[in-house]
Design a protein around this motif. Structure first.
Motif, PDB file in Angstrom:
ATOM      1  N   TYR A 186       0.849  -1.191   0.000  1.00  0.00           N
ATOM      2  CA  TYR A 186       0.000   0.000   0.000  1.00  0.00           C
ATOM      3  C   TYR A 186       0.883   1.239   0.000  1.00  0.00           C
ATOM      4  O   TYR A 186       1.790   1.363   0.815  1.00  0.00           O
ATOM      5  N   VAL A 187       0.618   2.124  -0.947  1.00  0.00           N
ATOM      6  CA  VAL A 187       1.436   3.307  -1.162  1.00  0.00           C
ATOM      7  C   VAL A 187       0.586   4.549  -0.901  1.00  0.00           C
ATOM      8  O   VAL A 187      -0.520   4.665  -1.424  1.00  0.00           O
ATOM      9  N   ASN A 188       1.115   5.454  -0.100  1.00  0.00           N
ATOM     10  CA  ASN A 188       0.485   6.753   0.047  1.00  0.00           C
ATOM     11  C   ASN A 188       0.908   7.564  -1.173  1.00  0.00           C
ATOM     12  O   ASN A 188       2.030   8.043  -1.262  1.00  0.00           O
ATOM     13  N   PHE A 189      -0.006   7.685  -2.128  1.00  0.00           N
ATOM     14  CA  PHE A 189       0.324   8.269  -3.420  1.00  0.00           C
ATOM     15  C   PHE A 189       0.779   9.722  -3.296  1.00  0.00           C
ATOM     16  O   PHE A 189       1.556  10.197  -4.118  1.00  0.00           O
ATOM     17  N   SER A 190       0.343  10.410  -2.271  1.00  0.00           N
ATOM     18  CA  SER A 190       0.758  11.801  -2.103  1.00  0.00           C
ATOM     19  C   SER A 190       2.236  11.914  -1.748  1.00  0.00           C
ATOM     20  O   SER A 190       2.811  12.996  -1.846  1.00  0.00           O
ATOM     21  N   LEU A 191       2.865  10.819  -1.350  1.00  0.00           N
ATOM     22  CA  LEU A 191       4.290  10.833  -1.007  1.00  0.00           C
ATOM     23  C   LEU A 191       5.190  10.384  -2.158  1.00  0.00           C
ATOM     24  O   LEU A 191       6.405  10.341  -2.014  1.00  0.00           O
ATOM     25  N   VAL A 192       4.589  10.032  -3.304  1.00  0.00           N
ATOM     26  CA  VAL A 192       5.378   9.614  -4.467  1.00  0.00           C
ATOM     27  C   VAL A 192       5.841  10.853  -5.204  1.00  0.00           C
ATOM     28  O   VAL A 192       5.036  11.651  -5.670  1.00  0.00           O
ATOM     29  N   GLY A 193       7.159  11.023  -5.284  1.00  0.00           N
ATOM     30  CA  GLY A 193       7.719  12.185  -5.959  1.00  0.00           C
ATOM     31  C   GLY A 193       8.116  11.922  -7.390  1.00  0.00           C
ATOM     32  O   GLY A 193       8.289  12.837  -8.181  1.00  0.00           O
ATOM     33  N   GLY A 194       8.259  10.651  -7.763  1.00  0.00           N
ATOM     34  CA  GLY A 194       8.637  10.299  -9.122  1.00  0.00           C
ATOM     35  C   GLY A 194       8.297   8.857  -9.415  1.00  0.00           C
ATOM     36  O   GLY A 194       8.190   8.030  -8.503  1.00  0.00           O
ATOM     37  N   MET A 195       8.112   8.577 -10.717  1.00  0.00           N
ATOM     38  CA  MET A 195       7.762   7.215 -11.117  1.00  0.00           C
ATOM     39  C   MET A 195       8.258   7.028 -12.542  1.00  0.00           C
ATOM     40  O   MET A 195       8.088   7.897 -13.388  1.00  0.00           O
TER      41      MET A 195
END
Length: 67
Positions: free
Chosen positions: A17-26
């Motif tokens: 489970y990923v907190n999407f608001s904490l993803v800075g790059g993909m």
């Protein structure tokens, strides 16, 4: 708005489970998607879903990758 999305860890196939608001790059690396998190640690995780899949899950759109 949902901020937690479910991805599949590339190495183990287990849900993550990923907190999407904490993803800075993909980005893609072969058949893996690399998620880089914001912050001074800049941790990354490898998942099986494509960026398009992840955005479709997060935004609840009907589009999925064409791969």
């Amino acid at each position: 708005m949902r901020f937690w999305i479910r991805c599949t860890r590339f190495d183990s196939g287990k849900p993550y489970y990923v907190n999407f608001s904490l993803v800075g790059g993909m980005w893609r690396d072969g058949d893996k998607t690399i998620l880089e998190f914001v912050g001074s640690g800049a941790q990354t995780i490898e998942v099986r879903e494509t960026p398009e899949d992840i955005l479709a899950i997060h935004l609840r759109t009907s589009g999925v990758s064409a791969s």
